[in-house]
Design a protein around this motif. Structure first.
Motif, mmCIF file in Angstrom:
data_model
loop_
_atom_site.group_PDB
_atom_site.id
_atom_site.type_symbol
_atom_site.label_atom_id
_atom_site.label_comp_id
_atom_site.label_asym_id
_atom_site.label_seq_id
_atom_site.Cartn_x
_atom_site.Cartn_y
_atom_site.Cartn_z
ATOM 1 N N ASP A 196 24.922 50.623 15.770
ATOM 2 C CA ASP A 196 25.311 50.361 16.849
ATOM 3 C C ASP A 196 24.349 50.582 18.191
ATOM 4 O O ASP A 196 23.702 52.117 17.885
ATOM 5 N N LEU A 197 23.919 50.035 18.978
ATOM 6 C CA LEU A 197 23.097 50.587 20.291
ATOM 7 C C LEU A 197 23.800 51.194 21.151
ATOM 8 O O LEU A 197 25.043 50.848 21.337
ATOM 9 N N ALA A 198 23.112 52.276 21.940
ATOM 10 C CA ALA A 198 23.836 52.960 22.890
ATOM 11 C C ALA A 198 24.219 52.029 23.921
ATOM 12 O O ALA A 198 23.459 50.901 24.220
ATOM 13 N N PRO A 199 25.291 52.104 24.789
ATOM 14 C CA PRO A 199 25.731 51.400 25.859
ATOM 15 C C PRO A 199 24.579 51.737 26.958
ATOM 16 O O PRO A 199 23.978 52.654 27.182
ATOM 17 N N GLY A 200 24.301 50.467 27.602
ATOM 18 C CA GLY A 200 23.379 50.553 28.714
ATOM 19 C C GLY A 200 22.144 49.650 28.637
ATOM 20 O O GLY A 200 22.417 48.741 27.930
ATOM 21 N N LYS A 201 21.108 49.742 29.398
ATOM 22 C CA LYS A 201 20.047 49.131 29.384
ATOM 23 C C LYS A 201 19.061 49.401 28.282
ATOM 24 O O LYS A 201 18.714 50.637 27.876
ATOM 25 N N HIS A 202 18.239 48.239 27.642
ATOM 26 C CA HIS A 202 17.382 48.331 26.690
ATOM 27 C C HIS A 202 16.351 47.311 26.815
ATOM 28 O O HIS A 202 16.499 46.496 27.507
ATOM 29 N N ARG A 203 15.251 47.662 26.288
ATOM 30 C CA ARG A 203 13.978 46.741 26.739
ATOM 31 C C ARG A 203 13.352 46.413 25.159
ATOM 32 O O ARG A 203 13.153 46.933 24.256
ATOM 33 N N LEU A 204 13.182 45.119 24.932
ATOM 34 C CA LEU A 204 12.809 44.623 23.565
ATOM 35 C C LEU A 204 11.264 44.000 24.082
ATOM 36 O O LEU A 204 11.070 43.187 24.846
ATOM 37 N N VAL A 205 10.442 44.288 23.403
ATOM 38 C CA VAL A 205 8.902 43.957 23.578
ATOM 39 C C VAL A 205 8.302 43.361 22.235
ATOM 40 O O VAL A 205 8.334 44.084 20.937
ATOM 41 N N VAL A 206 7.780 42.199 22.361
ATOM 42 C CA VAL A 206 7.248 41.627 20.890
ATOM 43 C C VAL A 206 5.941 41.356 21.416
ATOM 44 O O VAL A 206 5.246 40.902 22.209
ATOM 45 N N ARG A 207 4.881 41.828 20.462
ATOM 46 C CA ARG A 207 3.411 41.744 20.649
ATOM 47 C C ARG A 207 2.886 41.082 19.343
ATOM 48 O O ARG A 207 3.320 41.210 18.177
ATOM 49 N N VAL A 208 1.867 40.173 19.674
ATOM 50 C CA VAL A 208 1.277 39.462 18.728
ATOM 51 C C VAL A 208 -0.080 39.162 18.691
ATOM 52 O O VAL A 208 -0.864 39.280 19.860
ATOM 53 N N ARG A 209 -0.866 39.416 17.622
ATOM 54 C CA ARG A 209 -2.219 39.196 17.649
ATOM 55 C C ARG A 209 -2.742 38.208 16.490
ATOM 56 O O ARG A 209 -2.072 38.004 15.382
ATOM 57 N N ASP A 210 -3.596 37.305 16.708
ATOM 58 C CA ASP A 210 -4.020 36.195 15.805
ATOM 59 C C ASP A 210 -5.214 36.574 15.143
ATOM 60 O O ASP A 210 -5.800 37.667 15.450
ATOM 61 N N ASN A 211 -5.842 35.771 14.315
ATOM 62 C CA ASN A 211 -6.972 36.304 13.433
ATOM 63 C C ASN A 211 -8.381 36.386 14.326
ATOM 64 O O ASN A 211 -9.208 36.853 13.750
ATOM 65 N N SER A 212 -8.184 35.826 15.476
ATOM 66 C CA SER A 212 -9.382 35.850 16.090
ATOM 67 C C SER A 212 -9.404 37.383 17.213
ATOM 68 O O SER A 212 -10.274 37.536 18.124
ATOM 69 N N GLY A 213 -8.233 37.979 16.860
ATOM 70 C CA GLY A 213 -8.032 39.106 17.748
ATOM 71 C C GLY A 213 -7.590 39.050 19.319
ATOM 72 O O GLY A 213 -7.336 39.873 20.161
ATOM 73 N N ASN A 214 -7.084 37.583 19.744
ATOM 74 C CA ASN A 214 -6.539 37.261 20.649
ATOM 75 C C ASN A 214 -5.085 37.827 20.879
ATOM 76 O O ASN A 214 -4.415 37.820 19.689
ATOM 77 N N GLU A 215 -4.597 38.319 21.990
ATOM 78 C CA GLU A 215 -3.357 39.328 21.854
ATOM 79 C C GLU A 215 -2.174 38.747 22.881
ATOM 80 O O GLU A 215 -2.818 37.998 23.927
ATOM 81 N N ALA A 216 -0.944 38.727 22.555
ATOM 82 C CA ALA A 216 0.072 38.375 23.766
ATOM 83 C C ALA A 216 1.076 39.148 23.486
ATOM 84 O O ALA A 216 1.389 39.789 22.311
ATOM 85 N N ALA A 217 1.943 39.057 24.728
ATOM 86 C CA ALA A 217 3.128 40.135 24.371
ATOM 87 C C ALA A 217 4.239 39.456 25.494
ATOM 88 O O ALA A 217 3.752 38.696 26.431
ATOM 89 N N ALA A 218 5.396 39.756 25.054
ATOM 90 C CA ALA A 218 6.801 39.403 26.073
ATOM 91 C C ALA A 218 7.764 40.525 25.706
ATOM 92 O O ALA A 218 7.843 41.027 24.821
ATOM 93 N N ARG A 219 8.481 40.306 27.006
ATOM 94 C CA ARG A 219 9.630 41.304 26.816
ATOM 95 C C ARG A 219 10.844 41.127 27.488
ATOM 96 O O ARG A 219 10.973 39.999 28.248
ATOM 97 N N SER A 220 12.017 41.619 27.265
ATOM 98 C CA SER A 220 13.227 41.191 27.674
ATOM 99 C C SER A 220 14.101 42.390 27.943
ATOM 100 O O SER A 220 13.960 43.362 27.079
ATOM 101 N N ASP A 221 14.683 42.527 29.033
ATOM 102 C CA ASP A 221 15.409 43.831 29.404
ATOM 103 C C ASP A 221 16.673 43.150 29.425
ATOM 104 O O ASP A 221 17.117 42.370 30.146
ATOM 105 N N PHE A 222 17.529 44.086 28.546
ATOM 106 C CA PHE A 222 19.145 43.329 28.470
ATOM 107 C C PHE A 222 19.926 44.530 28.490
ATOM 108 O O PHE A 222 19.596 45.716 28.466
ATOM 109 N N VAL A 223 21.359 44.441 28.512
ATOM 110 C CA VAL A 223 22.295 45.420 28.600
ATOM 111 C C VAL A 223 23.362 45.380 27.420
ATOM 112 O O VAL A 223 23.759 44.357 26.937
ATOM 113 N N VAL A 224 23.545 46.620 26.838
ATOM 114 C CA VAL A 224 24.688 46.531 25.889
ATOM 115 C C VAL A 224 25.960 47.149 26.545
ATOM 116 O O VAL A 224 25.914 48.170 27.061
ATOM 117 N N LYS A 225 27.033 46.469 26.422
ATOM 118 C CA LYS A 225 28.200 46.973 27.028
ATOM 119 C C LYS A 225 29.035 47.783 26.016
ATOM 120 O O LYS A 225 28.650 47.998 24.841
#
Length: 218
Positions: A189-218
Motif C-alpha cells: 500500500d502507498l502512504a496516504p497523501g500526494k505522490h509523483r510519478l515520472v516516466v523517462r524514455v530514451r530512444d536509440n539516437s539518444g533523444n530523451e523525453a519525460a512526463a509526470r503525474s501528481d496524484f493523491v492516495v486517499k
C-alpha cells in the motif's frame, strides 16, 4: 571485388562512401557484392542524410553478420543522431544500428542479409503520455502505475531506456514494445497523501523525453 567463404574481406564501394566488412565464414560461396545508389526520402520522424544503397545480389543472406558502414558528409552537425535504416518493400524505415566511427565519419551496422540501407537522422524525442494515475487523480492505496511510450524514428532499443520513478525512487517496471506501454505492479500500500510519478524514455539516437503525474492516495 570477390568475397571468398574462407577469408575475412573488406569491400570498398562508390569511392569509399560505403564499406562492407565480411568476417571469415560469413558467405556460403564466392560472392561479388554490388551496390546501387539511391536517394532516401525523409519522413515525419526521420531526416535523410542523403545517402542510401541497394545491396546485391538481392536478398543474399550470411552465416555471420556483415558490417555495412556508410560515410556521412562534413556538413552533418549531429552525427550521434545518425543511424543505418533498412528500407522495406513497403517503403518503411527500420532502425538497424548506429555504431559511430568519428575519425572516419562513418556509421556502421551489422546485418544478416543484403537489402536497401539508408543513412537517416532521428532528432525527435519519443512520445510519453497517458500516465496512470492521471495528474490530479485521487486513487486507492494500490493504483495501477502505467504510461504509453512510443518512438517512430530510431525506436526504443532496451527495456532499461524506459524508466519509471515514484517520488524520486526508481521502480522495477515492465516495458511492452508491442503494446507501447510501461507498467509497475504495486505490491504494498502507498502512504496516504500526494505522490509523483515520472516516466523517462530514451530512444536509440539518444533523444530523451519525460512526463509526470501528481496524484493523491486517499
Amino acid at each position: 571485388q570477390p568475397v571468398a567463404p574462407d577469408r575475412e574481406t573488406q569491400v570498398v564501394l562508390d569511392g569509399g562512401q560505403m564499406r562492407l566488412g565480411f568476417p571469415a565464414g560469413s558467405v556460403y560461396e564466392l560472392l561479388f557484392p554490388q551496390a546501387e545508389l539511391f536517394r532516401p526520402a525523409g519522413t515525419e520522424h526521420l531526416v535523410s542524410a542523403g545517402i542510401g544503397y541497394e545491396l546485391g545480389p538481392a536478398a543474399t543472406s550470411f552465416d555471420r553478420k556483415v558490417e555495412v558502414a556508410l560515410r556521412y558528409s562534413t556538413t552533418v552537425e549531429k552525427p550521434e543522431k545518425l543511424g543505418i535504416y533498412r528500407l522495406s518493400d513497403k517503403g518503411k524505415y527500420h532502425f538497424v544500428d548506429n555504431q559511430l566511427y568519428l575519425p572516419q565519419r562513418r556509421v556502421g551496422a551489422r546485418v544478416r542479409q543484403f537489402s536497401r540501407y539508408a543513412l537517416m537522422a532521428d532528432e525527435k524525442p519519443p512520445a510519453v503520455g497517458r500516465l496512470e494515475p492521471a495528474s490530479g487523480a485521487v486513487v486507492g492505496r494500490r493504483p495501477r502505475l502505467a504510461a504509453w511510450v512510443e518512438d517512430r524514428g530510431a525506436g526504443i532499443g532496451k527495456e532499461e531506456d524506459v524508466v519509471m520513478e515514484l517520488d524520486g525512487k526508481r521502480l522495477i517496471s515492465e516495458y511492452d514494445p508491442d503494446g507501447r506501454t510501461v507498467e509497475h505492479q504495486i505490491e504494498e500500500d502507498l502512504a496516504p497523501g500526494k505522490h509523483r510519478l515520472v516516466v523517462r524514455v530514451r530512444d536509440n539516437s539518444g533523444n530523451e523525453a519525460a512526463a509526470r503525474s501528481d496524484f493523491v492516495v486517499k
